[in-house]
Every structure is written in C-alpha cells, then in structure tokens.
Design a protein around this motif. Structure first.
Motif, PDB file in Angstrom:
ATOM      1  N   SER A   1       5.559  11.648  -3.310  1.00 55.85           N
ATOM      2  CA  SER A   1       6.260  12.931  -3.427  1.00 55.85           C
ATOM      3  C   SER A   1       6.817  13.045  -4.846  1.00 55.85           C
ATOM      4  CB  SER A   1       7.387  13.019  -2.395  1.00 55.85           C
ATOM      5  OG  SER A   1       8.106  14.220  -2.542  1.00 55.85           O
ATOM      6  N   GLY A   2       6.190  13.909  -5.661  1.00 62.22           N
ATOM      7  CA  GLY A   2       6.629  14.056  -7.051  1.00 62.22           C
ATOM      8  C   GLY A   2       6.437  12.765  -7.808  1.00 62.22           C
ATOM      9  N   ASP A   3       7.532  12.228  -8.336  1.00 59.08           N
ATOM     10  CA  ASP A   3       7.431  10.961  -9.075  1.00 59.08           C
ATOM     11  C   ASP A   3       7.902   9.779  -8.238  1.00 59.08           C
ATOM     12  OD1 ASP A   3      10.124  11.457  -8.956  1.00 59.08           O
ATOM     13  OD2 ASP A   3      10.530  10.916 -11.049  1.00 59.08           O
ATOM     14  N   LYS A   4       7.935   9.946  -6.910  1.00 57.55           N
ATOM     15  CA  LYS A   4       8.379   8.874  -6.016  1.00 57.55           C
ATOM     16  C   LYS A   4       7.202   8.399  -5.154  1.00 57.55           C
ATOM     17  CE  LYS A   4      13.124  10.626  -5.515  1.00 57.55           C
ATOM     18  NZ  LYS A   4      12.967  11.841  -6.360  1.00 57.55           N
ATOM     19  N   ALA A   5       7.110   7.087  -4.956  1.00 57.08           N
ATOM     20  CA  ALA A   5       6.062   6.504  -4.116  1.00 57.08           C
ATOM     21  C   ALA A   5       6.705   5.580  -3.083  1.00 57.08           C
ATOM     22  CB  ALA A   5       5.055   5.731  -4.971  1.00 57.08           C
ATOM     23  N   LEU A   6       6.328   5.775  -1.821  1.00 57.09           N
ATOM     24  CA  LEU A   6       6.806   4.908  -0.740  1.00 57.09           C
ATOM     25  C   LEU A   6       5.732   3.854  -0.477  1.00 57.09           C
ATOM     26  CD1 LEU A   6       9.123   4.548   1.361  1.00 57.09           C
ATOM     27  CD2 LEU A   6       7.686   5.839   2.959  1.00 57.09           C
ATOM     28  N   VAL A   7       6.116   2.578  -0.622  1.00 52.55           N
ATOM     29  CA  VAL A   7       5.150   1.476  -0.527  1.00 52.55           C
ATOM     30  C   VAL A   7       5.469   0.609   0.690  1.00 52.55           C
ATOM     31  CG1 VAL A   7       4.222  -0.564  -1.694  1.00 52.55           C
ATOM     32  CG2 VAL A   7       4.865   1.462  -3.035  1.00 52.55           C
TER      33      VAL A   7
ATOM     34  N   GLN B   1       0.848  -1.193   0.000  1.00 52.10           N
ATOM     35  CA  GLN B   1       0.000   0.000   0.000  1.00 52.10           C
ATOM     36  C   GLN B   1       0.877   1.235   0.000  1.00 52.10           C
ATOM     37  OE1 GLN B   1      -2.443   0.490   3.491  1.00 52.10           O
ATOM     38  NE2 GLN B   1      -3.974   1.682   2.396  1.00 52.10           N
ATOM     39  N   VAL B   2       0.477   2.239  -0.777  1.00 49.07           N
ATOM     40  CA  VAL B   2       1.238   3.480  -0.864  1.00 49.07           C
ATOM     41  C   VAL B   2       1.052   4.274   0.428  1.00 49.07           C
ATOM     42  CG1 VAL B   2       1.527   5.652  -2.113  1.00 49.07           C
ATOM     43  CG2 VAL B   2       1.007   3.547  -3.373  1.00 49.07           C
ATOM     44  N   LEU B   3       2.165   4.555   1.098  1.00 51.99           N
ATOM     45  CA  LEU B   3       2.131   5.331   2.336  1.00 51.99           C
ATOM     46  C   LEU B   3       2.388   6.811   2.084  1.00 51.99           C
ATOM     47  CD1 LEU B   3       4.055   3.185   4.977  1.00 51.99           C
ATOM     48  CD2 LEU B   3       1.599   3.365   4.652  1.00 51.99           C
ATOM     49  N   GLU B   4       3.109   7.113   1.014  1.00 47.43           N
ATOM     50  CA  GLU B   4       3.505   8.505   0.779  1.00 47.43           C
ATOM     51  C   GLU B   4       3.821   8.686  -0.706  1.00 47.43           C
ATOM     52  OE1 GLU B   4       7.041  11.347   2.459  1.00 47.43           O
ATOM     53  OE2 GLU B   4       6.228   9.828   3.829  1.00 47.43           O
TER      54      GLU B   4
END
Length: 460
Positions: A48-54, A43-46
């Motif tokens: 920012s721009g073209d970055k996704a923290l999963v 699940q995506v937690l954050e």
C-alpha cells in the motif's frame, strides 16, 4: 545490487511492516538479515503506497526493529524442477528433507503457475485404474479430473491415499505415469508412515513427495500444494507424463489460510474463513486437466477432513462446487470394520460415464454399475424398513436385496489394503453379486450383456 531497508516500523506475530519501500510487488520474496548475521525469508502479503506487509516464514522471534535489514528479491517463490525429483522427499518449500543433494534444476518455475486457457483444455475421457473397486467400478476416476475424497477425523484416509498413490495407473501407459504427493499440516508419525510405505513398496520411484509438518510455518502450508502442482505441471506438460496429484489435508491448508487472514486483520467470512476462500481453492483445483495437443495430464485427488462430519462446512461445500464429484468415507462402514469405508450412495464422479465402456474398461461397465447402485440402494432401504417394522414385514425380494446390501459391502467395497483389483476383476465381482438376485430384477442391464456375462458367472 539489491536495496536494503532499515525501516521496519511494526512487528505482529509473523507479520512485519516495512515503510519507505520502492517498486515492491505482491508475493515478492524478501530476505531479512538479523543482527547476528542469520538470514530469514519472507513474502510480501500486501503493498500500500510505500508500505509493504511481509510474512516471515521462520517467525519473528528475536527480531530487532532497529538493527534488522530487509532486501526484496524482485521475484516470487520458485521451484527448481528436474526429472531427478522423482523418488525424492521435499519440504513444503521444495527443500530436500531426505538427506539427498539439492536438485540441479533444468529450470525454475513460479509456484503460482498460470491458469489453463479454457479453449485449450481437452475433455477428460480416459480411465484411471486405482485398483479399488468402490472407486473404479462405481465412481470411476478419469484422466484430467478433479475428484476429492471427503473424510472425517479418525477415518483411514491416509491409508487410502497411500494405497491410491501405490496402485494408480492409466492402463497401457505405465512407463509414463507419476504421482505427486503433498501432505499439509500432518504429524511426524503420519509423514513417517507415508515415506516408509512408499519406500517399502517401491512406489517412491515414480513419486515426488512434499511434506509439511504440523509445526512448520503456516505460510509454508499455503505454498505446499502450489509446489506440488508446479512439479506436476512440469512432468505433465513438459515431460508428457500422466500425473496424479494427491493433496492431503486441504482442511489444514484452509486453517492456515484463516490464520494468516486473521493476522492481517481481514474481515472474516463464513466460520471465520477469509471471503476469498472459494477463489483461493479454485486457484489450486483448476490447475488440473488436459491440454489439447499435449500428451500429459494432471488428475487431482484432494483429501479433506470435514469438521464435525459436516458436508455443509465451507471447505467441503466450496470444494464440491469447484470439483467434479466427491468420494465420501462413511463412519458407519468404518465401525463395521470395512476398508476402505467408501459410501457409494452419496459419492459421485461426474465424469465417470466419459471414462468407461468399450475400449476403456468393458462394454458392460455402465449397465452393471447402474444395477449395482440401484440394488444396493433398495437393499439399504429394506434394512431401514426392517429396523422399524421387523423383518417379517419384508417381502421375499426385500429380504434378498437386504442380503445383497450386506454382500456388496462385505466383498465389493471391502478389500485388503495391499489388494489391487484390475477393472476386469471388479466387473466380474459385480456380476457374481448380481447373480444372487432374480434375473427379472436386473432391469438396468441389456439382454445381450445378461446372456453373455451372467451365463458365464452362473456356469462357474
């Protein structure tokens, strides 16, 4: 066709950073395809721009940065709902854990739900009978209320939760009543106890269980109460049922929230919990209530163990701000062998006056509740005085009140784990206890109730 990304740049614990992504949203689900063909979920937690923290649900062990592919599914976590869920046991992610078939859903609902419009809310005003005198008689629970139980390690909150789940009902509407039970971070032994208890007593027929074990992923623990509340909202607001949601243990939930917050390197707040703990708890607790024009309702009974028995710890402290009272379990009563060890003096149901009286419980409920509370408080004070000055320093009425406090704990608070007391039995028991005191001391009860009920008890 979903776009696949092979741009994983960093993995830290259960977290994975994917770069050069497009159109990804917060809380969106992701599928991670391993080099061996296995699929993990995240699940995506954050963003920012073209970055996704999963956050990877199953953990990142064995993940190869160069050969692993990620697909974003364009939706959040959803729960398939149907009336067939009643009588079933699910994982914290809503997957069957009772060897039964998957649910054929009537619809799929986002587990984050929607806040109830304050203008559309109806005021809680109907009595819910738990069959437990210390709750029904002294800290009455009302349909649509949020009433947490504050416990501590080693106290029998699990047994109390199971008893309430078995016995709770809105008198006169038993056919439209359901319980949604969510357990978070519990041991296999506790899970086995809950499931066996519900099956043994037949309570499972009207219950949906969501079980998250201690070794399950932290992200599942965060989803579990939302799964339970989504099922409850379906039963209450689409099937017109009265639903009690029992959430145990909210402390384990908050610990999982802290764990994920630390993994994301967020600035910690009080005791290391994230600064948004209050907001996050409110997003769960505020999903209780009644909606004007709808028959159904959601009543919440969150259970939390206070770390180090500390009521000022952030979890019970913030819970107290959001909810409408608290039931407090006492270690002292537990040591005396009293079950349930509910300490009625610091406990409080802020909505109790709305759910008692003529047409709801009985006309004398409010007066007897206030009188029992006052007499018990004075009896406890007399016992403390006797411990310091000796019993010889007590007046005769102090001695009577001291005996009353023991009798109140021994017969009113104390009851069997399988014993279900209707509200009329609880009220009659209160009158029998009050009959041992001089009539002149019963100053909080109206004369017409003394003449009607006290005379009946004295004539037994």
């Amino acid at each position: 066709m979903l776009k696949e990304y092979k741009t994983i740049t960093e993995v830290a614990g259960p977290l994975m950073l994917v770069e050069q992504v497009e159109g990804v949203k917060y809380e969106e689900l992701a599928e991670i395809q391993m080099p061996d063909g296995g699929i993990r979920r995240g699940q995506v937690l954050e963003v920012s721009g073209d970055k996704a923290l999963v956050q990877i649900f199953e953990g990142s062990t064995g993940l190869d940065l160069t050969a692993t592919r990620v697909r974003f599914l364009g939706k959040g976590i959803e729960l398939p709902v149907s009336l067939d869920m009643l009588g079933r046991v699910f994982s914290g992610f809503g997957l069957p854990r009772d060897d039964g078939p998957r649910i054929i859903p009537e619809k799929r609902l986002d587990i984050n739900g929607f806040p109830i419009n304050p203008y559309a809310r109806d005021y809680p005003s109907e009595f819910i009978q738990t069959g437990i005198s210390a709750i029904d008689g002294m800290n009455t629970m009302v349909r649509g209320q949020k009433l947490p139980i504050f416990s501590a390690s080693g106290l029998p909150h699990s047994r109390l939760a199971a008893q309430i789940a078995r016995q709770a009902k809105v008198p006169g509407t038993e056919g439209r009543f359901a319980v949604v039970f969510a357990a978070m971070g519990i041991t296999f032994e506790e899970a086995d106890y809950f499931i066996n208890d519900f099956e043994r007593t037949g309570a499972i027929e009207r219950t949906i269980l969501f079980i998250n074990l201690a070794d399950d992923p932290a992200i599942e623990r965060i989803a579990t109460p939302r799964m339970a509340l989504t099922a409850a909202e379906y039963l209450a607001f689409e099937q017109d049922m009265h639903v009690v949601v029992i959430l145990t243990d909210m402390t384990n939930y908050a610990e999982a929230l802290r764990e994920i917050s630390a993994a994301r390197k967020e600035v910690p707040g009080r005791r290391g919990y994230p600064g948004y703990l209050y907001t996050d708890l409110a997003s769960i607790y505020e999903r209780a209530g009644r909606i004007r024009g709808r028959e159904g309702s959601i009543t919440q009974l969150p259970i939390l163990t206070m770390p180090e028995d500390d009521k000022t710890h952030p979890i019970p402290d913030l819970t107290g701000y959001i909810t409408e009272g608290q039931i407090i379990l006492s270690r002292e009563l537990h040591r005396k062998g009293i079950y349930p060890p509910i300490d009625v003096l610091p406990s409080l149901s802020r909505l109790k006056d709305k759910g008692i009286g003529t047409g709801k419980t009985r006309e004398d409920h409010s007066d007897t509740m206030n009188q029992l509370y006052a007499a018990y408080a004075r009896g406890k004070e007399a016992k403390e005085l006797a411990a310091i000055l000796g019993e010889a320093a007590l007046t005769e009425i102090d001695k009577q009140l001291s005996r009353f406090a023991d009798q109140f704990e021994g017969s009113y608070v104390q009851q069997g784990e399988e014993e279900e007391r209707p509200i009329t039995e609880t009220l009659d028991l209160g009158w029998r206890l009050l009959a041992a005191l001089p009539r002149a001391e019963l100053k909080r009860i109206r004369e017409e109730y003394l003449d009607k009920y006290l005379a009946a008890v004295e004539g037994e």
